[in-house]
Design a protein around this motif. Structure first.
Motif, PDB file in Angstrom:
ATOM      1  N   LEU A 147      41.718  83.524  39.859  1.00 30.08           N
ATOM      2  CA  LEU A 147      42.607  84.646  39.562  1.00 30.08           C
ATOM      3  C   LEU A 147      42.696  84.913  38.064  1.00 30.08           C
ATOM      4  O   LEU A 147      42.718  86.069  37.625  1.00 30.08           O
ATOM      5  CB  LEU A 147      44.001  84.373  40.125  1.00 30.08           C
ATOM      6  N   GLU A 148      42.737  83.840  37.291  1.00 27.70           N
ATOM      7  CA  GLU A 148      42.791  84.002  35.844  1.00 27.70           C
ATOM      8  C   GLU A 148      41.553  84.724  35.347  1.00 27.70           C
ATOM      9  O   GLU A 148      41.631  85.610  34.497  1.00 27.70           O
ATOM     10  CB  GLU A 148      42.903  82.627  35.181  1.00 27.70           C
ATOM     11  N   ALA A 149      40.394  84.346  35.904  1.00 33.66           N
ATOM     12  CA  ALA A 149      39.142  84.992  35.514  1.00 33.66           C
ATOM     13  C   ALA A 149      39.143  86.469  35.899  1.00 33.66           C
ATOM     14  O   ALA A 149      38.782  87.340  35.102  1.00 33.66           O
ATOM     15  CB  ALA A 149      37.966  84.277  36.167  1.00 33.66           C
ATOM     16  N   GLN A 150      39.566  86.758  37.121  1.00 32.33           N
ATOM     17  CA  GLN A 150      39.580  88.144  37.589  1.00 32.33           C
ATOM     18  C   GLN A 150      40.538  89.005  36.761  1.00 32.33           C
ATOM     19  O   GLN A 150      40.204  90.123  36.355  1.00 32.33           O
ATOM     20  CB  GLN A 150      39.978  88.186  39.061  1.00 32.33           C
ATOM     21  N   LYS A 151      41.732  88.468  36.487  1.00 36.49           N
ATOM     22  CA  LYS A 151      42.725  89.236  35.742  1.00 36.49           C
ATOM     23  C   LYS A 151      42.327  89.401  34.273  1.00 36.49           C
ATOM     24  O   LYS A 151      42.599  90.445  33.663  1.00 36.49           O
ATOM     25  CB  LYS A 151      44.101  88.587  35.861  1.00 36.49           C
ATOM     26  N   LEU A 152      41.686  88.392  33.718  1.00 36.73           N
ATOM     27  CA  LEU A 152      41.200  88.511  32.349  1.00 36.73           C
ATOM     28  C   LEU A 152      40.142  89.603  32.274  1.00 36.73           C
ATOM     29  O   LEU A 152      40.158  90.444  31.369  1.00 36.73           O
ATOM     30  CB  LEU A 152      40.615  87.178  31.877  1.00 36.73           C
ATOM     31  N   ALA A 153      39.200  89.592  33.233  1.00 33.42           N
ATOM     32  CA  ALA A 153      38.164  90.616  33.249  1.00 33.42           C
ATOM     33  C   ALA A 153      38.778  92.016  33.378  1.00 33.42           C
ATOM     34  O   ALA A 153      38.365  92.948  32.678  1.00 33.42           O
ATOM     35  CB  ALA A 153      37.190  90.354  34.400  1.00 33.42           C
TER      36      ALA A 153
END
Length: 214
Positions: A147-153
């Motif tokens: 989720l952190e990766a998706q939201k950062l992207a």
């Protein structure tokens, strides 16, 4: 596999399949597997994580032959696990720099959705264990990483496969001064990836045999 699940697995797959290049490291921190942002990941912590996976693999099969096969299929588990532990901290720093946060509710929502797709909690835990070497006890931590990766992207206006995303991780890697124990390779700042240490003796040993077969 459903399209939504493929998207959810994208960053996990990127962690496991990151390219292994040659590099060298320094042994400046005895007893540490890595130092990230001045914080040690000890060899004992790494071994405990690997032990969690091995215990879960043993519990998931009915005989020694199946367990040995599972171990053989995850022969790089220690290095992959350290890669994930370091990348977790790098990603978290990049997310912080961008003001990105992930709530417990968001993690539970993602887990519930994935469980519905694969047929329940146990099936999801088994899938993550078999495909990505993630122990059941660490599943929620891994989903937070997703989720952190998706939201950062999303915050960067890109996705996790694009240079803009990995440039943000590279920036975080530089800020954190990632340093790996050379027994596990070293950290490529530009790729935010663990890389294998250079072992010139391998060429020296194999070169004569290679010449003999020419």
């Amino acid at each position: 596999m459903h399209r939504r699940r493929r998207s959810a697995l994208l960053f996990t797959a990127a962690i496991i399949a990151a390219p292994l290049l040659t590099a060298c490291g320094s042994d400046a921190h005895p007893g540490a597997a890595a130092v990230v942002g001045g914080q040690r990941i000890t060899v004992a912590q790494l071994e405990n994580r690997v032990g969690e996976v091995r215990s879960a693999q043993r519990a998931a099969v009915s005989d020694d032959a199946q367990y040995k096969q599972a171990v053989a299929q995850t022969g790089s588990l220690t290095r992959d696990t350290l890669h994930g532990m370091v990348l977790d901290r790098v990603l978290h720093r990049a997310a912080q720099d961008e003001g990105v946060t992930v709530s417990r509710h968001e993690i539970q929502q993602m887990r519930t959705g994935l469980e519905q797709q694969v047929g329940g909690s146990k099936a999801l835990e088994t899938a993550w264990l078999q495909q990505y070497g993630v122990a059941p006890a660490r599943l929620d931590d891994n989903l937070r990483l997703q989720l952190e990766a998706q939201k950062l992207a999303q915050s960067l206006g890109t996705d996790t496969s694009k240079p803009a995303f990995w440039n943000a991780l590279s920036k975080a890697s530089k800020e954190l001064h990632v340093d790996l124990n050379p027994r596990y390779g070293s950290w490529d700042v530009q790729k935010s990836s663990r890389v294998d240490a250079k072992t010139p003796w391998v060429r020296e040993v194999t070169a004569p045999a290679t010449q003999g077969t020419a």
